[in-house]
Scaffold this active site. Sequence first.
Site, PDB file in Angstrom:
ATOM      1  CE  LYS A   1      -1.504   7.412  -4.639  1.00 22.63           C
ATOM      2  NZ  LYS A   1      -1.647   7.258  -3.186  1.00 22.63           N
TER       3      LYS A   1
ATOM      4  N   GLY B   1       0.897   1.509  -1.878  1.00 26.41           N
ATOM      5  CA  GLY B   1       0.978   0.445  -0.877  1.00 26.41           C
ATOM      6  C   GLY B   1       0.622   0.911   0.525  1.00 26.41           C
ATOM      7  N   GLY B   2      -0.230   1.940   0.611  1.00 24.54           N
ATOM      8  CA  GLY B   2      -0.655   2.450   1.918  1.00 24.54           C
ATOM      9  C   GLY B   2       0.403   3.315   2.586  1.00 24.54           C
TER      10      GLY B   2
ATOM     11  CE1 TYR C   1      -7.844   9.930   6.865  1.00 25.74           C
ATOM     12  CE2 TYR C   1      -8.948  10.629   8.882  1.00 25.74           C
ATOM     13  CZ  TYR C   1      -8.341   9.646   8.117  1.00 25.74           C
ATOM     14  OH  TYR C   1      -8.232   8.371   8.621  1.00 25.74           O
TER      15      TYR C   1
ATOM     16  CD  GLU D   1      -3.839   4.616  -5.819  1.00 30.75           C
ATOM     17  OE1 GLU D   1      -2.809   4.962  -6.419  1.00 30.75           O
ATOM     18  OE2 GLU D   1      -3.852   3.701  -4.982  1.00 30.75           O
TER      19      GLU D   1
ATOM     20  NE  ARG E   1      -0.357  -2.052  -8.576  1.00 32.82           N
ATOM     21  CZ  ARG E   1      -1.128  -2.286  -7.525  1.00 32.82           C
ATOM     22  NH1 ARG E   1      -1.814  -3.422  -7.454  1.00 32.82           N
ATOM     23  NH2 ARG E   1      -1.262  -1.403  -6.561  1.00 32.82           N
TER      24      ARG E   1
HETATM   25  P1  ADP Z   1      -3.553  -3.785  -4.449  1.00 31.95           P
HETATM   26  O1  ADP Z   1      -3.114  -4.633  -5.586  1.00 31.95           O
HETATM   27  O2  ADP Z   1      -4.834  -4.142  -3.884  1.00 31.95           O
HETATM   28  O3  ADP Z   1      -3.418  -2.301  -4.641  1.00 31.95           O
HETATM   29  P2  ADP Z   1      -1.368  -3.634  -2.682  1.00 31.95           P
HETATM   30  O4  ADP Z   1      -1.191  -2.188  -2.956  1.00 31.95           O
HETATM   31  O5  ADP Z   1      -1.366  -4.114  -1.282  1.00 31.95           O
HETATM   32  O6  ADP Z   1      -2.661  -4.219  -3.265  1.00 31.95           O
HETATM   33  O7  ADP Z   1      -0.370  -4.520  -3.564  1.00 31.95           O
HETATM   34  C1  ADP Z   1       0.827  -4.083  -4.040  1.00 31.95           C
HETATM   35  C2  ADP Z   1       1.872  -4.481  -3.043  1.00 31.95           C
HETATM   36  O8  ADP Z   1       2.044  -5.872  -3.038  1.00 31.95           O
HETATM   37  C3  ADP Z   1       3.227  -3.953  -3.353  1.00 31.95           C
HETATM   38  O9  ADP Z   1       3.411  -2.661  -2.871  1.00 31.95           O
HETATM   39  C4  ADP Z   1       4.166  -4.945  -2.661  1.00 31.95           C
HETATM   40  O10 ADP Z   1       4.487  -4.577  -1.353  1.00 31.95           O
HETATM   41  C5  ADP Z   1       3.352  -6.199  -2.612  1.00 31.95           C
HETATM   42  N1  ADP Z   1       3.831  -7.255  -3.486  1.00 31.95           N
HETATM   43  C6  ADP Z   1       4.508  -7.136  -4.623  1.00 31.95           C
HETATM   44  N2  ADP Z   1       4.754  -8.321  -5.171  1.00 31.95           N
HETATM   45  C7  ADP Z   1       4.216  -9.242  -4.347  1.00 31.95           C
HETATM   46  C8  ADP Z   1       4.122 -10.654  -4.369  1.00 31.95           C
HETATM   47  N3  ADP Z   1       4.629 -11.386  -5.366  1.00 31.95           N
HETATM   48  N4  ADP Z   1       3.473 -11.262  -3.364  1.00 31.95           N
HETATM   49  C9  ADP Z   1       2.927 -10.541  -2.382  1.00 31.95           C
HETATM   50  N5  ADP Z   1       2.975  -9.211  -2.327  1.00 31.95           N
HETATM   51  C10 ADP Z   1       3.617  -8.549  -3.275  1.00 31.95           C
HETATM   52  P1  ADP Z   2      -2.213   3.895  -2.054  1.00 32.37           P
HETATM   53  O1  ADP Z   2      -1.575   4.393  -3.321  1.00 32.37           O
HETATM   54  O2  ADP Z   2      -1.252   3.717  -0.959  1.00 32.37           O
HETATM   55  O3  ADP Z   2      -3.096   2.726  -2.317  1.00 32.37           O
HETATM   56  P2  ADP Z   2      -4.636   5.518  -1.866  1.00 32.37           P
HETATM   57  O4  ADP Z   2      -4.673   6.917  -2.331  1.00 32.37           O
HETATM   58  O5  ADP Z   2      -5.290   4.502  -2.734  1.00 32.37           O
HETATM   59  O6  ADP Z   2      -3.131   5.106  -1.565  1.00 32.37           O
HETATM   60  O7  ADP Z   2      -5.292   5.436  -0.406  1.00 32.37           O
HETATM   61  C1  ADP Z   2      -5.185   4.254   0.385  1.00 32.37           C
HETATM   62  C2  ADP Z   2      -6.262   4.259   1.457  1.00 32.37           C
HETATM   63  O8  ADP Z   2      -6.151   5.437   2.284  1.00 32.37           O
HETATM   64  C3  ADP Z   2      -7.689   4.303   0.943  1.00 32.37           C
HETATM   65  O9  ADP Z   2      -8.165   3.020   0.634  1.00 32.37           O
HETATM   66  C4  ADP Z   2      -8.429   4.933   2.103  1.00 32.37           C
HETATM   67  O10 ADP Z   2      -8.697   3.982   3.101  1.00 32.37           O
HETATM   68  C5  ADP Z   2      -7.423   5.932   2.651  1.00 32.37           C
HETATM   69  N1  ADP Z   2      -7.624   7.268   2.074  1.00 32.37           N
HETATM   70  C6  ADP Z   2      -7.117   7.758   0.936  1.00 32.37           C
HETATM   71  N2  ADP Z   2      -7.532   9.021   0.705  1.00 32.37           N
HETATM   72  C7  ADP Z   2      -8.335   9.355   1.737  1.00 32.37           C
HETATM   73  C8  ADP Z   2      -9.057  10.544   2.117  1.00 32.37           C
HETATM   74  N3  ADP Z   2      -9.035  11.642   1.381  1.00 32.37           N
HETATM   75  N4  ADP Z   2      -9.747  10.505   3.281  1.00 32.37           N
HETATM   76  C9  ADP Z   2      -9.763   9.406   4.046  1.00 32.37           C
HETATM   77  N5  ADP Z   2      -9.105   8.277   3.765  1.00 32.37           N
HETATM   78  C10 ADP Z   2      -8.393   8.236   2.622  1.00 32.37           C
HETATM   79 MG    MG Z   3      -4.709   2.667  -3.529  1.00 32.24          MG
END
Ligand code: ADP
Ligand code: ADP
Ligand code: MG
Length: 458
Positions: free
Chosen positions: A119, A167-168, A205, A291, A295
């Site tokens: 990232k 994945g949060g 934040y 980010e 995929r």
């Molecule tokens: P986005 O695609 O919106 O970024 P997520 O980050 O929640 O959504 O999706 C990725 C996550 O989905 C992975 O980290 C994993 O935990 C989960 N995942 C992976 N494969 C599957 C699957 N076949 N069905 C449901 N969830 C899955």
């Molecule tokens: P991940 O790779 O787990 O998806 P992200 O960087 O996409 O992580 O962030 C996931 C979520 O965290 C965002 O959708 C948002 O809600 C929160 N977030 C990320 N960065 C910030 C920030 N700088 N300030 C506040 N919330 C944030």
């Molecule tokens: Mg994200």
Amino acid sequence: MTELLKSVLIANRGEIALRVIRACKELGIKSILAYSEGDRDSLPVKLADQAVCIGPANAAKSYNSPELLVSAAMAFKADAVHPGYGFLSEKANFVKMLEEENIGFVGPTSEHIAQMGDKIQAKRIARAAGVPTVPGSDGVVSEPDEAFQIAKETGFPLLIKAAAGGGGRGMRVVESEDTLERDLTEIMSEAKTAFNDPSVYIERYLTDIRHIEVQVIADGMNAIALGERDCTSQRRNQKLIEEAPSPVIDDELRSGLQEAAINLCKEVKYRNAGTIEFVFDNVENKYYFIEMNTRIQVEHPVTEMVTGVDLIKEQLRIASGIPLSFSQDEISIRGHAIECRINAEDPNEDFAPRPGKIEKYRAPGGFGVRMDTHIETGYTIPPFYDSMVGKLICWAETRDEAIARTLRALDELTVDGVITTGPFQAMLLDSEEFRSGHFNTGYVAKLLESKSELPTDQ
Ligand code: ADP
Ligand code: ADP
Ligand code: MG
């Protein structure tokens, strides 16, 4: 003319495996599903043209093993591998192995994944492309002194994020300088354990934000933006409901977001489907890149519903070497689409997973209703994987109608035998905040605090 791939190995499970099988069938591509023992009785295994058991239920010894999947692709002479989302979809080393064996990958190059998977590097590329990023550290922060220095610019609260997080997970909010040193040390060691990489960085934040992301599709030469998705309905940084278009993005903001996304793709000559994620600051009406996901995403169907583009088919065409068949001008957004993730979880037990046997499944239907799921009556949800069991996607001409339709469809949805988040999702959709379109990423947590008991289907 370049021909389509003849066969694709699907390295995933559940609804996304089924989604890819369906796209392959419609294109006349042979689908070969690599499945684990835990998924032997699943619908994707029944519907794929061919299915091969690659290992035990434990994902480390099946879906997450690059070696096993590369051998399966070789043994079955697959032209390419579709990784779905999660699992190996963003693992550069896996894609590198495929590249070395001359097996195609339905996604970007291993180099793109390596660049964007970090990232910190992704933010640097964004800045180079002129895309605004959240104020914070330039690169890795490993010493408390640096952290204190950056905190002077970002102020508190600030966010420490793992460079390899996803994945949060891998994020921590720091409220004041009292805990900064301790938080930094702790999150670094957590990142080392969870992602095998202790690198972390710091961002301001932002407290009143929406999550807005742009879907892109690119063939290495051209990149096209397919509008935005609004994924502000989150719990613990994980998406619950996604919609397209965003209720707060007007045409001017949309053009800016799309241009930023396209510039970023062009900077690295991106190929295949990708998502550029932004946080949108409600206070300043400004967006910042956070980010890129290299995929297909869980929530891709809402984009499909409002653009008419089948993203998985486009992915397969691009992986075949066929250039994009449409231009940016040909893309228009029609109507409104909402997706609810249906998880087998108990909202009243802190959303603990509730796998088990589905005694009866009834799918919702009717005009504008799409249910992407692998579940059926008699199916046993295995306890080994993500608790998402399906996605309900509804389309209508307007946002209000899409909400009404989704509520109607959630009411029809029956999953007896396990507890799902369907009724909880209905509660969110029906809330004043969601209906108004004006909310931020904190509204779900607030709503949860105000309720002593949440609705469930059991
Ligand atoms: P986005 O695609 O919106 O970024 P997520 O980050 O929640 O959504 O999706 C990725 C996550 O989905 C992975 O980290 C994993 O935990 C989960 N995942 C992976 N494969 C599957 C699957 N076949 N069905 C449901 N969830 C899955
Ligand atoms: P991940 O790779 O787990 O998806 P992200 O960087 O996409 O992580 O962030 C996931 C979520 O965290 C965002 O959708 C948002 O809600 C929160 N977030 C990320 N960065 C910030 C920030 N700088 N300030 C506040 N919330 C944030
Ligand atoms: Mg994200």
